[in-house]
Design a protein around this motif. Structure first.
Motif, PDB file in Angstrom:
ATOM      1  N   ASP A   1      14.604 -58.866 -62.035  1.00  0.00           N
ATOM      2  CA  ASP A   1      13.420 -58.566 -62.914  1.00  0.00           C
ATOM      3  C   ASP A   1      12.404 -59.029 -62.188  1.00  0.00           C
ATOM      4  O   ASP A   1      11.022 -58.547 -62.418  1.00  0.00           O
ATOM      5  CB  ASP A   1      13.931 -59.458 -64.141  1.00  0.00           C
ATOM      6  CG  ASP A   1      14.796 -58.818 -65.015  1.00  0.00           C
ATOM      7  OD1 ASP A   1      14.977 -57.492 -64.798  1.00  0.00           O
ATOM      8  OD2 ASP A   1      15.377 -59.369 -65.879  1.00  0.00           O
TER       9      ASP A   1
ATOM     10  N   THR B   1      10.453 -56.790 -59.338  1.00  0.00           N
ATOM     11  CA  THR B   1       9.566 -55.620 -59.870  1.00  0.00           C
ATOM     12  C   THR B   1       8.189 -56.108 -59.779  1.00  0.00           C
ATOM     13  O   THR B   1       7.190 -55.121 -59.607  1.00  0.00           O
ATOM     14  CB  THR B   1       9.982 -55.296 -61.306  1.00  0.00           C
ATOM     15  OG1 THR B   1       9.734 -56.478 -62.333  1.00  0.00           O
ATOM     16  CG2 THR B   1      11.312 -54.920 -61.481  1.00  0.00           C
ATOM     17  N   GLN B   2       7.727 -57.212 -59.604  1.00  0.00           N
ATOM     18  CA  GLN B   2       6.548 -57.781 -59.439  1.00  0.00           C
ATOM     19  C   GLN B   2       5.924 -58.463 -57.908  1.00  0.00           C
ATOM     20  O   GLN B   2       4.836 -58.789 -58.001  1.00  0.00           O
ATOM     21  CB  GLN B   2       6.084 -58.825 -60.592  1.00  0.00           C
ATOM     22  CG  GLN B   2       6.565 -58.129 -61.995  1.00  0.00           C
ATOM     23  CD  GLN B   2       6.384 -59.341 -62.852  1.00  0.00           C
ATOM     24  OE1 GLN B   2       5.794 -60.352 -62.803  1.00  0.00           O
ATOM     25  NE2 GLN B   2       7.179 -59.197 -63.907  1.00  0.00           N
TER      26      GLN B   2
END
Length: 248
Positions: free
Chosen positions: A92, A95-96
């Protein structure tokens, strides 16, 4: 003795299912143990050691240190049971960011990160990890780059500082490959990926070697919780309860 892939997978899967734990997936753990064994990295011995004490079967704790650093505390639980959830949380964050750094404290069975990191390599993510290995009394450095099916492994003699950091695993996952060690350092032993690949190919061709004592213990574990078939068991013992999320 020599066993087949299916024999070993089935024995490990049954042994773990018999533990009836809330955290951990038997098929994922079995595939990882078999792959370690085929690479000559003692997957069965490590699984047998783990089965003597899996540790707490409850939610682990984690926190975001910053945007790309995560910290987990397993309370001396097994990475075999909890590491898939660690990876879900890390992905998660990826993704950044281009990379994420993970520190896992108070954890057992560090070699069991291998299965999930192998899946990440297939998906185009590179990983490197380090931990203090109590069996060899050395620090282990593990690198598995994108698209690779076997890691590069280095065993390094360590100072008392590293010994005191036992039960901690540091992992970095990146969208770019990591540099591989070029030369063996003094007091180190490097196992090249091509050596492990040859071992794995021989395992496919000739069967998987497992020490007799370790195989016998695994078979006993796999049969420990079997029950005789009767009319009730054939109809099923009731509804299957969903597993809880194993982190908090």
């Amino acid at each position: 003795m020599m066993v087949s892939y299916n024999e070993l997978f089935s024995a490990v899967e049954k042994a773990f299912r018999g533990e009836q734990r809330l955290c951990g997936e038997a098929d994922i753990i079995a595939a990882m143990v078999v792959d370690l064994q085929m690479l000559g990295l003692d997957g069965v011995r490590q699984f047998n050691q783990a089965s003597r004490c899996w540790g707490p079967d409850n939610a682990m704790q984690y926190r975001d240190v910053n945007d790309n650093r995560l910290s987990f505390d397993l309370g001396y639980g097994s990475l075999a049971c909890h590491f898939p959830v660690v990876i879900d949380v890390a992905m998660d964050h990826l993704t950044q960011a281009e990379s994420v750094f993970i520190r896992i404290a108070r954890c057992n069975h560090p070699w069991f990160i291998h299965g999930e990191l192998l899946q990440l390599a297939v998906k185009g993510k590179a990983s490197r990890a380090s931990w203090y290995d109590k069996d060899s009394a050395r620090q282990i450095f593990y690198v598995l780059n994108m698209g690779q099916t076997v890691p590069e492994i280095t065993y390094q003699d360590v100072t008392e500082h590293y010994r005191s950091m036992g039960d901690i695993v540091d992992i970095e996952i990146s969208s770019s490959d990591f540099e591989l060690p070029k030369d063996e350092m003094e007091g180190s032993r490097h196992i090249h990926s091509h050596q492990l690949l040859v071992t794995k190919e021989l395992s496919w061709r000739d069967g998987i070697y497992v020490e007799d004592e370790e195989w016998d213990y695994l078979v006993v574990q796999s049969k420990r919780n079997l029950v005789a078939t009767n009319e009730r068991s054939e109809k099923g013992a009731g509804e299957t309860l969903s597993k809880p999320e194993c982190f908090s």
